[in-house]
Design a protein around this motif. Structure first.
Motif, PDB file in Angstrom:
ATOM      1  N   GLY A  60      32.605  38.317  51.554  1.00  0.00           N
ATOM      2  CA  GLY A  60      32.188  39.611  52.080  1.00  0.00           C
ATOM      3  C   GLY A  60      31.683  39.471  53.501  1.00  0.00           C
ATOM      4  N   CYS A  61      32.485  38.846  54.362  1.00  0.00           N
ATOM      5  CA  CYS A  61      32.040  38.521  55.723  1.00  0.00           C
ATOM      6  C   CYS A  61      31.993  39.715  56.647  1.00  0.00           C
ATOM      7  N   GLU A 101      36.357  38.985  43.762  1.00  0.00           N
ATOM      8  CA  GLU A 101      36.404  38.693  42.331  1.00  0.00           C
ATOM      9  C   GLU A 101      37.707  38.009  41.919  1.00  0.00           C
ATOM     10  N   ARG A 102      38.761  38.152  42.725  1.00  0.00           N
ATOM     11  CA  ARG A 102      40.047  37.537  42.387  1.00  0.00           C
ATOM     12  C   ARG A 102      40.338  36.285  43.220  1.00  0.00           C
ATOM     13  N   LEU A 103      39.421  35.901  44.051  1.00  0.00           N
ATOM     14  CA  LEU A 103      39.643  34.772  44.944  1.00  0.00           C
ATOM     15  C   LEU A 103      39.690  33.456  44.170  1.00  0.00           C
ATOM     16  N   ASP A 104      40.696  32.656  44.454  1.00  0.00           N
ATOM     17  CA  ASP A 104      40.782  31.317  43.876  1.00  0.00           C
ATOM     18  C   ASP A 104      41.533  30.432  44.869  1.00  0.00           C
ATOM     19  N   LEU A 105      40.787  29.789  45.748  1.00  0.00           N
ATOM     20  CA  LEU A 105      41.379  29.004  46.829  1.00  0.00           C
ATOM     21  C   LEU A 105      41.785  27.607  46.388  1.00  0.00           C
ATOM     22  N   GLY A 106      41.363  27.190  45.185  1.00  0.00           N
ATOM     23  CA  GLY A 106      41.697  25.858  44.723  1.00  0.00           C
ATOM     24  C   GLY A 106      40.976  24.763  45.472  1.00  0.00           C
ATOM     25  N   GLU A 107      39.833  25.083  46.054  1.00  0.00           N
ATOM     26  CA  GLU A 107      39.027  24.103  46.771  1.00  0.00           C
ATOM     27  C   GLU A 107      37.555  24.478  46.624  1.00  0.00           C
ATOM     28  N   ARG A 120      29.688  39.972  37.325  1.00  0.00           N
ATOM     29  CA  ARG A 120      30.006  38.708  36.656  1.00  0.00           C
ATOM     30  C   ARG A 120      31.155  37.994  37.355  1.00  0.00           C
ATOM     31  N   ALA A 121      32.175  38.766  37.747  1.00  0.00           N
ATOM     32  CA  ALA A 121      33.329  38.169  38.418  1.00  0.00           C
ATOM     33  C   ALA A 121      32.959  37.626  39.789  1.00  0.00           C
ATOM     34  N   LEU A 122      32.085  38.314  40.506  1.00  0.00           N
ATOM     35  CA  LEU A 122      31.639  37.828  41.813  1.00  0.00           C
ATOM     36  C   LEU A 122      30.907  36.496  41.684  1.00  0.00           C
ATOM     37  N   LEU A 123      30.015  36.410  40.710  1.00  0.00           N
ATOM     38  CA  LEU A 123      29.251  35.174  40.531  1.00  0.00           C
ATOM     39  C   LEU A 123      30.135  34.043  40.020  1.00  0.00           C
ATOM     40  N   ARG A 124      31.119  34.370  39.191  1.00  0.00           N
ATOM     41  CA  ARG A 124      32.066  33.334  38.754  1.00  0.00           C
ATOM     42  C   ARG A 124      32.879  32.813  39.939  1.00  0.00           C
ATOM     43  N   ALA A 125      33.238  33.703  40.861  1.00  0.00           N
ATOM     44  CA  ALA A 125      33.966  33.273  42.058  1.00  0.00           C
ATOM     45  C   ALA A 125      33.111  32.324  42.890  1.00  0.00           C
ATOM     46  N   CYS A 126      31.820  32.610  42.977  1.00  0.00           N
ATOM     47  CA  CYS A 126      30.913  31.695  43.673  1.00  0.00           C
ATOM     48  C   CYS A 126      30.921  30.321  43.005  1.00  0.00           C
ATOM     49  N   ALA A 127      30.772  30.311  41.683  1.00  0.00           N
ATOM     50  CA  ALA A 127      30.659  29.048  40.950  1.00  0.00           C
ATOM     51  C   ALA A 127      31.936  28.222  41.032  1.00  0.00           C
TER      52      ALA A 127
END
Length: 226
Positions: free
Chosen positions: A49-50, A90-96, A117-124
């Motif tokens: 969310g830059c 919430e859908r971000l998955d950069l694989g890194e 929940r999805a935002l925090l999972r993306a963080c984790a």
């Protein structure tokens, strides 16, 4: 516009009611100093969310490597010097993974519990094993000390004009922003969280509080719970 979200004023308005032109003019606050003090020197930071890069730029100037993520291409068009990714968080998955993940702008207070929940999972899932998540929370009186306003030396006035119940523990918040030559409004939905509710939400995502970074406890450093 997303249901319950609305914005007015010059320039492009994003689906959550944010005015791109306003955020491009918004002065940099204390956020870069708080972040720099909480993470290792030259850390790799994932900024979720830059927006227009208001915080991104001073982090780059301090020597951090920033990957800046926003769902608005109009916001990302203003970001300079960072790697940028246009995607819903919430859908971000950069694989890194990263040394630090930022979730600022009170995003943790989204009205939608499943989205939070999805935002925090993306963080984790983007966090290195020894990394940290930096989260900005609302202040204790954010929803109750209303109306209130502050004026910045730049001439900016921010006024929290109203907070009205919208049902199921959610409030509708109206904010007015003004410079001497332009004005904007934003209406959005926000869910207040007690410290206990906030920490329980972190735990659901496999995170836990490591430290509260500011006296008002609005900035938090979290780490993986295991």
């Amino acid at each position: 516009m997303r249901p319950g979200h609305h914005g007015t004023g010059p320039g492009e308005i994003t689906p959550d009611g944010c005015a791109v032109e306003f955020y491009a003019r918004l002065p940099v606050g204390e956020e870069p100093d708080i972040i720099a003090a909480a993470v290792p020197a030259r850390a790799r930071i994932l900024e979720l969310g830059c927006g227009v890069g208001r915080v991104t730029r001073p982090l780059l100037e301090r020597g951090f490597a920033v990957t800046a993520v926003d769902e608005s291409p109009h916001m990302l068009d203003r970001v300079r010097g960072a790697r940028t990714v246009c995607s819903p968080i919430e859908r971000l998955d950069l694989g890194e993974t990263f040394d630090a993940v930022m979730l600022a702008s009170f995003l943790v207070h989204t009205a939608d519990v499943e989205l939070r929940r999805a935002l925090l999972r993306a963080c984790a899932r983007h966090l290195a094993p020894d990394g940290c998540v930096l989260i900005q929370r609302e202040g204790e009186d954010y929803h109750t000390n209303v109306p209130r306003e502050r004026t910045d030396p730049s001439g900016l006035t921010v006024r929290i004009a109203s907070v009205e119940p919208a049902g199921e523990g959610v409030n509708s918040v109206r904010v007015e922003y003004g410079f001497p030559d332009a004005a904007w409004t934003q209406t959005f939905l926000a869910r207040p969280l007690t410290p206990e509710q906030f920490e329980a939400a972190l735990a659901e995502a496999g995170l836990k509080v490591d430290a509260y970074l500011t006296e008002d406890r609005t900035w938090v450093r979290a780490v993986l719970a295991v």
